[in-house]
Design an enzyme around this catalytic site. Structure first.
Site, mmCIF file in Angstrom:
data_model
loop_
_atom_site.group_PDB
_atom_site.id
_atom_site.type_symbol
_atom_site.label_atom_id
_atom_site.label_comp_id
_atom_site.label_asym_id
_atom_site.label_seq_id
_atom_site.Cartn_x
_atom_site.Cartn_y
_atom_site.Cartn_z
ATOM 1 N N HIS A 167 0.834 -1.210 0.000
ATOM 2 C CA HIS A 167 0.000 0.000 0.000
ATOM 3 C C HIS A 167 0.874 1.268 0.000
ATOM 4 O O HIS A 167 0.791 2.103 -0.903
ATOM 5 C CB HIS A 167 -0.891 0.032 1.244
ATOM 6 C CG HIS A 167 -1.786 -1.159 1.405
ATOM 7 N ND1 HIS A 167 -2.881 -1.408 0.603
ATOM 8 C CD2 HIS A 167 -1.749 -2.166 2.312
ATOM 9 C CE1 HIS A 167 -3.491 -2.514 1.016
ATOM 10 N NE2 HIS A 167 -2.831 -3.004 2.032
HETATM 11 O O1 RIB Z 1 -5.012 0.384 4.500
HETATM 12 C C1 RIB Z 1 -3.613 0.333 4.370
HETATM 13 C C2 RIB Z 1 -2.979 1.467 5.104
HETATM 14 O O2 RIB Z 1 -3.260 1.366 6.504
HETATM 15 C C3 RIB Z 1 -1.433 1.448 5.020
HETATM 16 O O3 RIB Z 1 -0.970 2.762 5.110
HETATM 17 C C4 RIB Z 1 -1.031 0.661 6.223
HETATM 18 O O4 RIB Z 1 0.288 0.989 6.675
HETATM 19 C C5 RIB Z 1 -2.042 1.154 7.228
HETATM 20 O O5 RIB Z 1 -1.575 2.395 7.760
#
Ligand code: RIB
Ligand code: CA
Length: 326
Positions: free
Chosen positions: A251
């Site tokens: 992500h």
């Molecule tokens: O949904 C994914 C996000 O939420 C990413 O940034 C992960 O590190 C959490 O913070």
């Protein structure tokens, strides 16, 4: 000239990978890192940033400031079950051959002021040139807006990992974690008129790193950084296997990579609001994608990445990670 970058983050396994990517990328100069409560309490996020900097042994250190310890109005919902209670895969489990802890505590060295202060200070210092990459809940950005919205508006780009637009959420059926944790902050940042580029689950879910691909890449550049990456990602791969993601979903590294190379994604200008009232829909990113003439809809407030060149991104990520590990 390298682009000045500020990273607001809640490390977090994928956040830590994004930090390594940033420091291995000559296009940018990481001038500052601000921490925010999210995946784990903010003190652990700060300790994790200092851990990454300690392992990297950089000749030039970025400024580090600790930010919000809780969302604007709600209590913190964290994700220790995903990232480990320490936020980096429970590093205390690892020892060297002589039995000593492989990752002894690191003394944090912090800039004066808090995270929102440092965001505003950097916005002023790099007037019009600063790129901010937000990888956690948007609490610090919302607080910076409250303190000096005009100064924050001078940033060149705001790249945000968050939201789920045309796909299910990852915390509830409709909400992505960063928007779920602090929906009020996300709502305020989205309606502030900032040059916001949203990197939602719609594209990040297409960027899954396999253990074999990572091991293959790290084998080419053995050393303490490669060992650190292998250690702190272990729990992330276990979670990915248990959750059916099939690997470690990148992500935050994707959001960071878009700051380096916007051509990795294709985006749409959309109006996005964030649900703050619903019990079932808390944190939902409500994008207006109706096929109506522009005059019949609210004007776009961000650009939303809806497709990604996942292969090109993964190749870039692994190449740079190896560079970082040299
Ligand atoms: O949904 C994914 C996000 O939420 C990413 O940034 C992960 O590190 C959490 O913070
Ligand atoms: Ca994060």
């Amino acid at each position: 000239m390298a682009i000045p970058l500020l990273i607001d983050t809640d490390p977090g396994i994928d956040d830590a990978l994004a930090l390594l990517l940033a420091f291995a990328s000559p296009e940018v100069s990481v001038e500052a890192i601000t921490t925010v409560a999210g995946n784990v309490p903010v003190e652990r996020c700060t300790a994790n940033v200092c851990r990454v900097l300690e392992v990297l042994k950089l000749s030039r250190q970025p400024l580090v400031a600790q930010g919000a310890s809780k969302p604007l109005v709600r209590s913190l919902v964290s994700a220790g079950h995903v990232h480990g209670e320490d936020g980096l895969g429970d590093l205390h489990r690892f020892s060297d051959a002589d039995g000593s802890p492989r990752y002894p505590p690191v003394e944090p060295r912090l800039a004066p002021g808090d995270g929102p202060d440092l965001i505003l200070e950097c916005a002023a210092r790099f007037d019009g040139e600063l790129v901010v990459v937000a990888l956690g809940p948007l609490t610090n950005l919302a607080l910076a807006l409250q303190r000096d919205s005009r100064r924050l508006a001078s940033i060149r780009r705001l790249v945000v990992m968050g939201g789920a637009v045309a796909c299910p959420g990852n915390v509830t059926p409709v909400a992505e974690f960063n928007f779920y944790v602090d929906p009020e902050a996300a709502a305020r940042v989205l309606q502030a008129g900032l040059p916001l580029e949203l990197i939602p689950l719609d594209v990040t879910r297409q960027t899954v790193l396999s253990r074999s691909a990572l091991d293959g890449s790290l084998a080419a550049c053995p050393g303490p950084i490669a060992q650190f990456v292998s250690d702190f990602t272990l729990k992330g791969f276990a979670f990915g296997a248990d959750s059916g993601e099939g690997g470690l979903t990148l992500h935050d590294p994707l959001a960071l990579a878009v700051a380096l190379d916007p051509s990795l994604v294709s985006s749409e200008a959309l109006h996005v609001a964030v649900e703050c009232g619903g019990s079932l829909t808390r944190g939902m990113a409500v994008a207006d994608r109706r096929p109506l003439p522009a005059q019949h809809k609210r004007p776009p407030n961000c650009r939303v990445a809806m497709s990604v060149d996942a292969c090109r991104f993964l190749a870039l990520f692994l190449d740079r990670l190896c560079r970082a590990s040299r």
